[in-house]
Design a protein around this motif. Structure first.
Motif, PDB file in Angstrom:
ATOM      1  N   TYR A 261       0.830  -1.211   0.000  1.00  0.00           N
ATOM      2  CA  TYR A 261       0.000   0.000   0.000  1.00  0.00           C
ATOM      3  C   TYR A 261       0.865   1.261   0.000  1.00  0.00           C
ATOM      4  CZ  TYR A 261       0.702   1.059   4.974  1.00  0.00           C
ATOM      5  OH  TYR A 261       1.250   1.400   6.181  1.00  0.00           O
ATOM      6  N   THR A 262       2.085   1.187   0.587  1.00  0.00           N
ATOM      7  CA  THR A 262       2.994   2.336   0.541  1.00  0.00           C
ATOM      8  C   THR A 262       3.408   2.633  -0.888  1.00  0.00           C
ATOM      9  OG1 THR A 262       3.834   1.834   2.761  1.00  0.00           O
ATOM     10  CG2 THR A 262       5.179   3.263   1.369  1.00  0.00           C
ATOM     11  N   ARG A 263       3.704   1.601  -1.668  1.00  0.00           N
ATOM     12  CA  ARG A 263       4.081   1.800  -3.065  1.00  0.00           C
ATOM     13  C   ARG A 263       2.923   2.366  -3.875  1.00  0.00           C
ATOM     14  NH1 ARG A 263       7.146  -4.037  -4.051  1.00  0.00           N
ATOM     15  NH2 ARG A 263       8.449  -3.946  -2.172  1.00  0.00           N
ATOM     16  N   LEU A 264       1.721   1.870  -3.635  1.00  0.00           N
ATOM     17  CA  LEU A 264       0.552   2.356  -4.369  1.00  0.00           C
ATOM     18  C   LEU A 264       0.262   3.816  -4.035  1.00  0.00           C
ATOM     19  CD1 LEU A 264      -1.824  -0.741  -4.074  1.00  0.00           C
ATOM     20  CD2 LEU A 264      -0.473  -0.035  -6.051  1.00  0.00           C
ATOM     21  N   ILE A 265       0.321   4.149  -2.749  1.00  0.00           N
ATOM     22  CA  ILE A 265       0.071   5.532  -2.343  1.00  0.00           C
ATOM     23  C   ILE A 265       1.150   6.461  -2.897  1.00  0.00           C
ATOM     24  CG2 ILE A 265      -0.031   7.085  -0.358  1.00  0.00           C
ATOM     25  CD1 ILE A 265      -1.344   4.860   1.221  1.00  0.00           C
ATOM     26  N   THR A 266       2.408   6.008  -2.874  1.00  0.00           N
ATOM     27  CA  THR A 266       3.508   6.823  -3.399  1.00  0.00           C
ATOM     28  C   THR A 266       3.324   7.089  -4.893  1.00  0.00           C
ATOM     29  OG1 THR A 266       4.988   5.832  -1.755  1.00  0.00           O
ATOM     30  CG2 THR A 266       6.011   7.002  -3.578  1.00  0.00           C
ATOM     31  N   ALA A 267       2.891   6.077  -5.634  1.00  0.00           N
ATOM     32  CA  ALA A 267       2.639   6.247  -7.064  1.00  0.00           C
ATOM     33  C   ALA A 267       1.481   7.221  -7.303  1.00  0.00           C
ATOM     34  CB  ALA A 267       2.344   4.895  -7.702  1.00  0.00           C
ATOM     35  N   PHE A 268       0.416   7.104  -6.507  1.00  0.00           N
ATOM     36  CA  PHE A 268      -0.737   7.999  -6.636  1.00  0.00           C
ATOM     37  C   PHE A 268      -0.347   9.438  -6.308  1.00  0.00           C
ATOM     38  CE2 PHE A 268      -4.598   9.912  -4.681  1.00  0.00           C
ATOM     39  CZ  PHE A 268      -5.371   9.978  -5.837  1.00  0.00           C
ATOM     40  N   LEU A 269       0.459   9.625  -5.261  1.00  0.00           N
ATOM     41  CA  LEU A 269       0.911  10.969  -4.901  1.00  0.00           C
ATOM     42  C   LEU A 269       1.800  11.567  -5.986  1.00  0.00           C
ATOM     43  CD1 LEU A 269       1.722  10.421  -1.106  1.00  0.00           C
ATOM     44  CD2 LEU A 269      -0.165  11.758  -2.048  1.00  0.00           C
ATOM     45  N   ALA A 270       2.652  10.755  -6.604  1.00  0.00           N
ATOM     46  CA  ALA A 270       3.503  11.250  -7.694  1.00  0.00           C
ATOM     47  C   ALA A 270       2.646  11.763  -8.851  1.00  0.00           C
ATOM     48  CB  ALA A 270       4.440  10.138  -8.168  1.00  0.00           C
ATOM     49  N   ALA A 271       1.541  11.061  -9.169  1.00  0.00           N
ATOM     50  CA  ALA A 271       0.642  11.510 -10.233  1.00  0.00           C
ATOM     51  C   ALA A 271      -0.007  12.846  -9.866  1.00  0.00           C
ATOM     52  CB  ALA A 271      -0.426  10.447 -10.489  1.00  0.00           C
ATOM     53  N   LEU A 272      -0.378  13.010  -8.600  1.00  0.00           N
ATOM     54  CA  LEU A 272      -0.976  14.272  -8.162  1.00  0.00           C
ATOM     55  C   LEU A 272       0.033  15.420  -8.201  1.00  0.00           C
ATOM     56  CD1 LEU A 272      -3.197  13.123  -5.141  1.00  0.00           C
ATOM     57  CD2 LEU A 272      -3.901  13.634  -7.492  1.00  0.00           C
ATOM     58  N   TRP A 273       1.288  15.117  -7.909  1.00  0.00           N
ATOM     59  CA  TRP A 273       2.318  16.165  -8.008  1.00  0.00           C
ATOM     60  C   TRP A 273       2.483  16.641  -9.449  1.00  0.00           C
ATOM     61  CZ3 TRP A 273       3.928  19.197  -4.411  1.00  0.00           C
ATOM     62  CH2 TRP A 273       4.034  18.770  -3.087  1.00  0.00           C
ATOM     63  N   ILE A 274       2.338  15.745 -10.418  1.00  0.00           N
ATOM     64  CA  ILE A 274       2.405  16.134 -11.828  1.00  0.00           C
ATOM     65  C   ILE A 274       1.237  17.062 -12.179  1.00  0.00           C
ATOM     66  CG2 ILE A 274       2.168  15.279 -14.194  1.00  0.00           C
ATOM     67  CD1 ILE A 274       4.930  14.944 -13.083  1.00  0.00           C
ATOM     68  N   VAL A 275       0.044  16.728 -11.670  1.00  0.00           N
ATOM     69  CA  VAL A 275      -1.114  17.598 -11.890  1.00  0.00           C
ATOM     70  C   VAL A 275      -0.840  18.992 -11.321  1.00  0.00           C
ATOM     71  CG1 VAL A 275      -3.537  17.961 -11.295  1.00  0.00           C
ATOM     72  CG2 VAL A 275      -2.743  15.676 -11.923  1.00  0.00           C
ATOM     73  N   LEU A 276      -0.237  19.040 -10.134  1.00  0.00           N
ATOM     74  CA  LEU A 276       0.089  20.330  -9.526  1.00  0.00           C
ATOM     75  C   LEU A 276       1.119  21.083 -10.358  1.00  0.00           C
ATOM     76  CD1 LEU A 276      -0.555  21.931  -6.849  1.00  0.00           C
ATOM     77  CD2 LEU A 276       1.639  21.100  -6.028  1.00  0.00           C
ATOM     78  N   LEU A 277       2.117  20.372 -10.891  1.00  0.00           N
ATOM     79  CA  LEU A 277       3.146  21.011 -11.715  1.00  0.00           C
ATOM     80  C   LEU A 277       2.529  21.616 -12.970  1.00  0.00           C
ATOM     81  CD1 LEU A 277       6.140  21.601 -12.334  1.00  0.00           C
ATOM     82  CD2 LEU A 277       6.271  19.352 -13.412  1.00  0.00           C
ATOM     83  N   ILE A 278       1.620  20.900 -13.606  1.00  0.00           N
ATOM     84  CA  ILE A 278       0.955  21.421 -14.806  1.00  0.00           C
ATOM     85  C   ILE A 278       0.147  22.670 -14.463  1.00  0.00           C
ATOM     86  CG2 ILE A 278      -0.774  20.900 -16.570  1.00  0.00           C
ATOM     87  CD1 ILE A 278       0.108  17.974 -16.402  1.00  0.00           C
TER      88      ILE A 278
END
Length: 384
Positions: A261-278
């Motif tokens: 679940y740590t890996r899944l959450i980390t991957a999901f957070l990375a996707a949200l950081w990309i949305v924030l960067l855009i």
């Protein structure tokens, strides 16, 4: 009919530079990708509180760290820094076995000792010896500590560095509120809110606490933590049944893996950081507010990542007993062996790996080793 040439007005270099300084949206996107290693160290400094979110702030470098953290979680199976920023050795007193320390926490404890939590009497004794010998470095100084009775291991103390994270968060929201209240730009506040939530969520994952203290508790083993041969300071942590097993902690990374679940959450957070960067890249108005919010967060992140702290801030609660300092390293080892049998014998091969030169030293250590063997035989006999 001959073709007609049309002159196209191009903005001057001065105009382009002026526009960039007025609305630095492009450079703001690049700044979001800098300083991922600083962010990781800041989280490692602050993480571990069992009740409140880890107080890290939104700053430059979080987007880059989101993918660095994802790679660490999936590839290295770790979120903590893979190796300490200070090389050190941990000696287990019961068996005298030295091991290279792999714990980032123990490395920081030793690094910060002389700067942050060395006692006044030990510092005064060391300075007096330096003045007496007219030298820049004295012999081996051994500080003796014990786990604090009644303190809960693996629960860090909330010092002012820890609380400063929440203060900076409030300052960032205050700056974002100015952009909203004075210019009607609610996007700055929304980006700050989103970045802060993502930062707090990333730093508060249970995996950080699990890796920070991957060790047993209530140990009766004693340990010596030092930088190795030729070092100025050595920390003797006596086992009283109230502290953590530092031998387990020194081998952090072996047998500690990230959960699914740590890996899944980390991957999901990375996707949200990309949305924030855009979203940040699309900002064209009042971008200086975001630059100021990110710069404020980055200054605090750099400060936290490098700040010297006491061991209690890392969940290692110690009480001072005394210091041992001879005019020579051999004298320090002999004195500590007389007061705490077995400690000097365990430290001797580290500081004097070769053959001893002086007969009185040979006789002393041979006598101590014989005494230790007799004690081991008698204890084994009594068990049988």
């Amino acid at each position: 009919m001959a073709p007609q040439l049309r002159l196209v007005d191009r903005p001057s270099v001065e105009h382009e530079i002026l526009t960039q300084w007025r609305r630095p949206s492009d450079i703001l996107s690049l700044l979001m990708l800098l300083g991922s290693d600083i962010v990781q160290r800041a989280i490692a400094q602050q993480a571990g509180d069992p009740h409140l979110p880890t107080p890290v702030v939104f700053s430059f470098g979080w987007v880059a760290y989101a993918f660095t953290g994802l790679l660490s979680a999936v590839g290295d199976n770790l979120l903590m820094p893979p190796s300490p920023d200070t090389s050190s050795i941990l000696i287990s007193i019961p068996n005298g076995y030295p091991r290279a320390n792999q714990s980032w926490i123990l490395g920081r404890v030793l690094r910060d000792f002389e700067v942050s939590w060395m006692t006044k009497d030990a510092r005064a004794g060391l300075e007096a010896l330096l003045e007496k010998k007219n030298a820049f470095k004295a012999s081996l100084c051994i500080s003796v500590w014990e786990p604090t009775s009644g303190a809960q291991p693996k629960v860090p103390t909330r010092d002012w560095v820890w609380w400063s994270g929440y203060v900076v968060l409030l300052l960032q929201f205050g700056l974002a509120s100015v952009a909203w209240g004075c210019f009607g730009n609610w996007v700055v506040f929304t980006i700050t809110l989103g970045g802060s939530i993502l930062a707090l969520t990333t730093a508060s994952l249970p995996q950080w606490r699990r890796e920070r203290w991957a060790c047993r508790e209530r140990t009766k083993k004693s340990f010596v933590l030092c930088r190795g041969n030729g070092c100025q300071h050595a920390l003797l942590i006596r086992g009283t049944g109230a502290g953590i097993d530092m031998e387990d902690l020194a081998s952090t990374g072996q047998g500690t893996t990230t959960q699914v679940y740590t890996r899944l959450i980390t991957a999901f957070l990375a996707a949200l950081w990309i949305v924030l960067l855009i979203t940040v890249a699309g900002m064209k108005q009042q971008t200086w507010f975001l630059v100021g919010i990110g710069a404020l967060g980055m200054m605090h992140t750099v400060f936290v990542a490098g700040k010297s702290r006491s061991p209690s801030a890392f969940g290692i609660h110690l009480t001072y007993r005394e210091y041992i300092l001879g005019e020579k390293a051999m004298q320090s080892l002999m004195e500590v062996e007389e007061k705490y049998p077995g400690v000097g014998i365990a430290m001797l091969p580290i500081f004097f790996p070769g053959e001893l030169k002086y007969q009185e030293e040979v006789e002393f250590w041979n006598g101590r080793k014989k005494t230790k063997k007799l004690e081991l035989h008698s204890s084994a006999f009594s068990l049988n």
